[in-house]
Scaffold this motif. Sequence first.
Motif, short mmCIF file in Angstrom:
data_model
loop_
_atom_site.label_atom_id
_atom_site.label_comp_id
_atom_site.label_asym_id
_atom_site.label_seq_id
_atom_site.Cartn_x
_atom_site.Cartn_y
_atom_site.Cartn_z
N SER A 1 1.33 -12.99 -1.31
CA SER A 1 0.41 -12.35 -2.25
C SER A 1 0.45 -13.06 -3.59
O SER A 1 1.49 -13.60 -4.00
CB SER A 1 0.78 -10.87 -2.45
OG SER A 1 0.00 -10.28 -3.47
N SER A 2 -0.69 -13.05 -4.30
CA SER A 2 -0.76 -13.71 -5.60
C SER A 2 0.18 -13.07 -6.62
O SER A 2 0.64 -13.74 -7.55
CB SER A 2 -2.19 -13.69 -6.13
OG SER A 2 -2.67 -12.36 -6.25
N VAL A 3 0.50 -11.78 -6.48
CA VAL A 3 1.39 -11.15 -7.44
C VAL A 3 2.81 -11.69 -7.32
O VAL A 3 3.61 -11.57 -8.26
CB VAL A 3 1.41 -9.61 -7.28
CG1 VAL A 3 0.02 -9.04 -7.48
CG2 VAL A 3 1.96 -9.20 -5.92
N MET A 4 3.14 -12.29 -6.19
CA MET A 4 4.47 -12.85 -5.99
C MET A 4 4.57 -14.25 -6.58
O MET A 4 5.64 -14.84 -6.58
CB MET A 4 4.82 -12.87 -4.51
CG MET A 4 4.75 -11.50 -3.86
SD MET A 4 4.85 -11.52 -2.06
CE MET A 4 6.60 -11.76 -1.83
N ASN B 1 -7.72 -7.90 -5.54
CA ASN B 1 -6.93 -6.96 -4.75
C ASN B 1 -5.66 -7.61 -4.23
O ASN B 1 -5.68 -8.72 -3.69
CB ASN B 1 -7.78 -6.43 -3.59
CG ASN B 1 -8.96 -5.62 -4.10
OD1 ASN B 1 -8.78 -4.59 -4.73
ND2 ASN B 1 -10.17 -6.11 -3.86
N VAL B 2 -4.56 -6.88 -4.36
CA VAL B 2 -3.24 -7.44 -4.10
C VAL B 2 -3.02 -7.73 -2.62
O VAL B 2 -2.18 -8.56 -2.26
CB VAL B 2 -2.16 -6.47 -4.63
CG1 VAL B 2 -0.77 -7.05 -4.47
CG2 VAL B 2 -2.42 -6.15 -6.10
N GLY C 1 -9.50 -4.91 0.15
CA GLY C 1 -8.58 -3.87 -0.29
C GLY C 1 -9.02 -3.17 -1.56
O GLY C 1 -8.20 -2.56 -2.24
N GLY C 2 -10.31 -3.24 -1.89
CA GLY C 2 -10.78 -2.69 -3.15
C GLY C 2 -11.17 -1.23 -3.09
O GLY C 2 -10.60 -0.43 -2.34
N GLN D 1 0.01 0.66 -7.63
CA GLN D 1 1.39 0.56 -7.14
C GLN D 1 1.33 0.06 -5.70
O GLN D 1 0.57 0.59 -4.89
CB GLN D 1 2.09 1.91 -7.20
CG GLN D 1 2.23 2.47 -8.60
CD GLN D 1 2.69 3.91 -8.61
OE1 GLN D 1 2.86 4.52 -7.55
NE2 GLN D 1 2.90 4.46 -9.79
N ALA D 2 2.13 -0.95 -5.40
CA ALA D 2 2.11 -1.51 -4.05
C ALA D 2 3.52 -1.91 -3.65
O ALA D 2 4.32 -2.38 -4.47
CB ALA D 2 1.18 -2.73 -3.98
#
Length: 777
Positions: A124-127, A106-107, A541-542, A369-370
């Motif tokens: 965040s890991s997506v960054m 989860n982001v 956040g799941g 989408q976040a």
Amino acid sequence: MRVGLAIGASVFAMMANPVLAQEVSAAQESLAAEDAPIVVTAQRREQNVQDVPIAISVVSGDALQEQRVRTIDQIGQQVSNTQIYQDKGGSQPNWTIRGVSLFDFNVNNSPSTSIFIDEVYQPSSVMGSGGIFDLERVEVLRGPQSGLYGRNSVGGAVQIISREARPGDNDGYVNLDYGSWHRYRLEAAQSVSLGDNTAVRLAVLNDGSFGGGWQDSVTGGRDWGEPDRLAVRGILRSEVGALTARLKLYYARDKSDTVLATASGAYSPTFDFCDAVLAGNLDQANCLTLAQLIDPTLDGAGAQSDDGTRVLSQPINQLDNEELSATLNLSVDLGAVTITSITGYTDFDFGFDFDYDASQLNLGGWTEQAGLRNFNQELRIASPSSGDFRWQAGILYTNYRFNEFKEFNWTDNPLLFDTFNPIFGLDYQDLFLDVTYRQKTRYWGVYGQFDYDITPDLTFSASLRYSDEKTTYREGRIGFQSITSFPAPGGIDLIPVGAMDRDYSLGDHWTGSATLSYRPTDDSMLYATISRGYKSGGVPGGFPQTTEDTIPYDEEFVLNFEGGFRTEWLDRALQVNGSIFYYDHDDIQAFTTLPSTLTPGQFAFRLTNIGSGYNFGGELEVVARPVWGLRLGASIGYLETKITDSDKVFFSFDNQAIPWKGQRLDYAPTWSGNLFVSYTADVSETSNLTVAGDYNFRSRLRYAQTAVDEALRGVAGYGVANGRITLEDDAGWSVSLWTKNLFDKAYVSDASNDGVGSYYRTFGELRSVGVAMGFRW
């Protein structure tokens, strides 16, 4: 056809054999520069890396370019006891250092290794998955670093430092790379002096493809795996008297394809696990996928290749990311002290699609989408780097806002239809499940650090930080589109309480370290450290099936006892560094499996604190230059992890309750490491040739507790070799031939399920080859 790409690169100027040339060549000058002491800022001040009492690995920007390291997450392959867990095809790379990791897809969660880009924390890991280009260096610090680096540095810290121009600089380069699957990469940078006190450096990256990809989707009838990445960076540096100002502006977008999963055949015709899976094996030719059980006319798992190149997945796995950020760094040297202010703001939009069921049907599709908005302000004051007593102190404030929308596509899944049709009267076309929530985290911390030379050879160092952190989770909702005016109130939710609100506050506020370092000679250092770090708690956040699925989890702590050495021998021709560590690992956060309350026989995932344990291991790094022009290196890491105290259980895929106590952590291989060799020789008075190769390896990444889990979740170890040949000239041009995954090794990076009946594996890329051309001035 997608356009984009950057770098090719190849300037591996290392060193040349003096026997081959009577005068000092450009290659020899390059070698001398490369063999100069490496300066790092791991402790927020410039130091020779051999003087830093931390287990640290440094990779230069040139080395990353030469080795075709494309994205931030690929850096982990260069460092022992460091893995990158590629969740959902690589959209959210999670760093695992010495077995400490974030096991959450989860982001909204923060990684356990803090990533800093030009001194600004990435929450965040997506960054941490963006393209890398025109870097000065990357510093990977192993072990808790929460004293200086703050929250979520429990595994370690990664510093990514961009290259910048100084007044008087007018250098630049352009690199073009073309390789397998019609991929290209264009990278360019230019420094421009603007008067006596100011300079700017502009850099651009374009990663793309002229069509094609390393995977073939049987369902979509097309190739897959095209990069589509664009990034632009500008750094303005101005020096006016005692003031140095740096302003960085950065824009990036990433619409790259991500890995398509390979469906795992798991079932017999009676919807039980097939005999092969019950015995701990996969039999793709004879065991069925869930899609086949629903529609027997569909191709089965056996229609796929055994290396990930031919898959059943629908060709939808793709990123849709866009980032705009700015950083202002102001530093005033007043002689007695230096005052530094770092202000950063990032506006990051994350988008992602993933075919979780890896089949022809819509059984477990995922769209996400976040919006991530992060403001960072740090104020730091430091003494000069000389003197017997050196100190620094600072205060930091962060405001991080996060909004998320997730949608699950189950429109072909009879398991979900049988569950929800009797309750809500839903038809198949209505099985789009939406999850929304917003989250806000506010953090502030104050810290101090000092080094005191007890004698010229004995130094005591310490750091201490107080942190305060609060996270709010608001308007959490889950429901079906057709019966919920999402996210407006008043609709029918799966969780009858309606909007869910949760709050998390940091319960333990103090972290820090104490280190004693001793220099028996000018070329050696011994150190012993005790350090404490933490990974923030938060709100899961799941996909919540019950209100308990959003109960906040607590922070995770590591108390590290570590000893190490850093040595140089034979006039720096040999460098040997090592460390050994023991972690007292408390309140470990893990993504555990529980029986699903909505889909009987399947599983829900919940992030929680599972108990306490230990991590024990060590690293050894050796770099040798036995003759002029030859460079050899090796690093190896050993790791043992174990949960020693837990009253929790998790469930295997065959529904067996497994106690956490006694288990080892995932993605914590017993052995990992890297080997490399490079040789440079003059081929004329103005040109030289470099031949180089490297090999990185890790042992088993995930162990299973039952035969079924071994077949469907086990992840074996693997090793990958890379090579390159570079010809370069003093005039500035270079040409390279390169290959990645030289021996065409097929390996699994992850194996799991979608929680609603389908199982999958993801593979790493097979062999690729290419040519690169570059010019520097």
